[in-house]
Design a protein around this motif. Structure first.
Motif, PDB file in Angstrom:
ATOM      1  N   ASP A 108      -2.092  -3.086   7.529  1.00 14.85           N
ATOM      2  CA  ASP A 108      -2.088  -3.225   8.982  1.00 14.85           C
ATOM      3  C   ASP A 108      -3.440  -3.724   9.489  1.00 14.85           C
ATOM      4  N   ASP A 145       0.577  10.160   7.343  1.00 15.52           N
ATOM      5  CA  ASP A 145       1.102  10.643   8.619  1.00 15.52           C
ATOM      6  C   ASP A 145       2.442  11.346   8.422  1.00 15.52           C
ATOM      7  N   LEU A 148       5.708   9.313   7.295  1.00 20.18           N
ATOM      8  CA  LEU A 148       5.827   9.004   5.867  1.00 20.18           C
ATOM      9  C   LEU A 148       6.078  10.263   5.048  1.00 20.18           C
ATOM     10  N   ARG A 229      -5.746   0.713   6.939  1.00 23.70           N
ATOM     11  CA  ARG A 229      -4.446   1.268   7.322  1.00 23.70           C
ATOM     12  C   ARG A 229      -3.347   0.497   6.591  1.00 23.70           C
ATOM     13  N   LEU A 230      -2.573   1.220   5.788  1.00 26.25           N
ATOM     14  CA  LEU A 230      -1.487   0.638   5.009  1.00 26.25           C
ATOM     15  C   LEU A 230      -0.151   1.079   5.591  1.00 26.25           C
ATOM     16  N   ARG A 231       0.765   0.145   5.690  1.00 26.57           N
ATOM     17  CA  ARG A 231       2.106   0.416   6.207  1.00 26.57           C
ATOM     18  C   ARG A 231       3.080   0.441   5.043  1.00 26.57           C
ATOM     19  N   ASP A 233       7.088   0.763   4.190  1.00 24.32           N
ATOM     20  CA  ASP A 233       8.430   0.663   4.766  1.00 24.32           C
ATOM     21  C   ASP A 233       9.463   0.903   3.667  1.00 24.32           C
ATOM     22  N   GLY A 239       6.195   4.988   7.049  1.00 24.99           N
ATOM     23  CA  GLY A 239       5.052   5.548   7.758  1.00 24.99           C
ATOM     24  C   GLY A 239       3.779   4.831   7.349  1.00 24.99           C
ATOM     25  N   LYS A 240       2.649   5.484   7.578  1.00 24.01           N
ATOM     26  CA  LYS A 240       1.348   4.884   7.332  1.00 24.01           C
ATOM     27  C   LYS A 240       0.529   5.743   6.392  1.00 24.01           C
ATOM     28  N   GLU A 242      -3.569   5.965   5.475  1.00 28.40           N
ATOM     29  CA  GLU A 242      -4.896   5.530   5.882  1.00 28.40           C
ATOM     30  C   GLU A 242      -5.889   5.901   4.793  1.00 28.40           C
TER      31      GLU A 242
END
Length: 355
Positions: A108, A145, A148, A229-231, A233, A239-240, A242
């Motif tokens: 992200d 988070d 996730l 910040r990694l997303r 899916d 989720g994310k 960090e």
């Protein structure tokens, strides 16, 4: 009768207001210099330090220095972006094997900020994993988070696809949830070690799991950090993640992170390395067998004629030296094979000198 009375009352009120204005005029004039003065835009800019756009750090004043002190540039570590990009590719494959689901990981943002500012901005509820880099002797932080967390728990425990993970707020995380998230963090740390391996060997070891940011203080609040910040899916859920690395943690490999990206192999070209090694192995090298060395006057050398003999002091069976130019390589024994002189290598001189 009533109309005349109303007119008299209005006249009396008007006269009283005129008297108050006449008597208070002098007082207002005297109080005017003491009243708060309104600043114009130029004075406000000068007070805040935003007057000179091209001013240097020495010319800055006011809040501008305070604002500038809170900014950290991560552009001076260009190789770190390549490491994170490699991490995303490895993580996508690892999470697919971990969850047996279609997982896509992406970046992200990569920003720099103060450690204290990040702790105050961590969205709760979340899990904060503290890890240690053994080779660098320092710590980092991974924050997962709640979205996730519930998604991973739902997938690993056999949740149906196509349905969003159920979130139950207002309660602490259970032991099962903490255990599953710890397994997820272990996968991420292993992939992070693999992402740094072409640059520098580093082992990221999991230390502890926290749910309160105050207990995850791994650095001073004013220290600068890199936040990625990694997303993640997973079809309709995710989720994310960090990843927080203080600059003090990256200091041992700072020189390596300053390098520019030169290709997939981090500045190395394996094709040319292999080709050069193969050509070097086929290179012809001339070796000289040194039977004896003598020091002679230049006059004797100049007077040598055809038929003169130079007596060698080498005894029969004495070791001789094999040289390539001026570099001694091997110590050998002189002998004869059929009608030719031959040498048999006994030992390597350079290896013997190193030992």
């Amino acid at each position: 009768m009533s109309g005349s009375q109303e007119e008299d009352d209005l006249a009396a009120a008007w006269g009283a207001s005129l008297e108050a204005e006449e008597t208070g005029g002098a007082g207002d004039a005297a109080a005017a210099p003491d009243a708060a003065r309104v600043l114009n835009q130029a004075e406000i800019d000068s007070l805040l330090g935003f007057g000179g756009g091209g001013a240097k750090q020495e010319d800055q004043s006011g809040i501008q220095r305070v604002v500038s002190a809170g900014l950290v540039s991560y552009e001076r570590l260009p190789m770190l972006e390549i490491v994170f990009d490699r991490l995303v590719r490895i993580l996508s494959t690892s999470l697919r094997n971990f969850t047996s689901d279609n997982v896509e990981a992406s970046i992200d943002s990569i920003v720099s900020l103060r450690f204290g500012d990040y702790l105050n901005s961590v969205p709760l509820p979340a899990m904060l994993a503290v890890f240690k880099v053994e080779e660098w002797d320092n710590y980092g932080l991974i924050v997962v988070d709640s979205a996730l967390i519930y998604s991973v728990v739902d997938v690993l425990l056999g949740g149906r696809r196509g349905t969003a993970a159920m979130r139950i707020e207002g309660r602490p995380y259970t032991t099962i949830e903490r255990t599953l998230v710890e397994r997820l963090i272990t996968v991420v740390l292993q992939d992070l070690s693999d992402a740094f391996s072409p640059l520098s060997p580093a082992h990221f070891r999991f230390e502890r799991l926290e749910v309160n940011p105050r207990f995850a203080a791994i650095s001073r609040l004013s220290n600068a950090c890199i936040l990625s910040r990694l997303r993640v899916d997973m079809e309709d859920r995710g989720g994310k993640i960090e990843l927080l690395l203080p600059y003090a943690t990256l200091e041992p490999v700072r020189e390596l992170l300053l390098q520019q990206f030169m290709g997939e192999k981090f500045g190395r070209d394996s094709i040319w390395e292999t080709h050069l090694a193969e050509e070097l192995r086929h290179t012809e090298v001339a070796l000289d067998v040194v039977l004896d060395e003598q020091t002679m006057p230049l006059a004797n050398v100049m007077s040598l004629q055809r038929g003169d003999r130079i007596t060698l002091n080498a005894a029969p069976g004495a070791p001789v030296m094999l040289r390539c130019g001026d570099i001694p390589l091997f110590q050998a024994e002189l002998g004869r094979r059929e009608n030719r002189l031959a040498v048999r290598i006994a030992r390597e001189v350079r290896r013997q000198a190193e030992e």
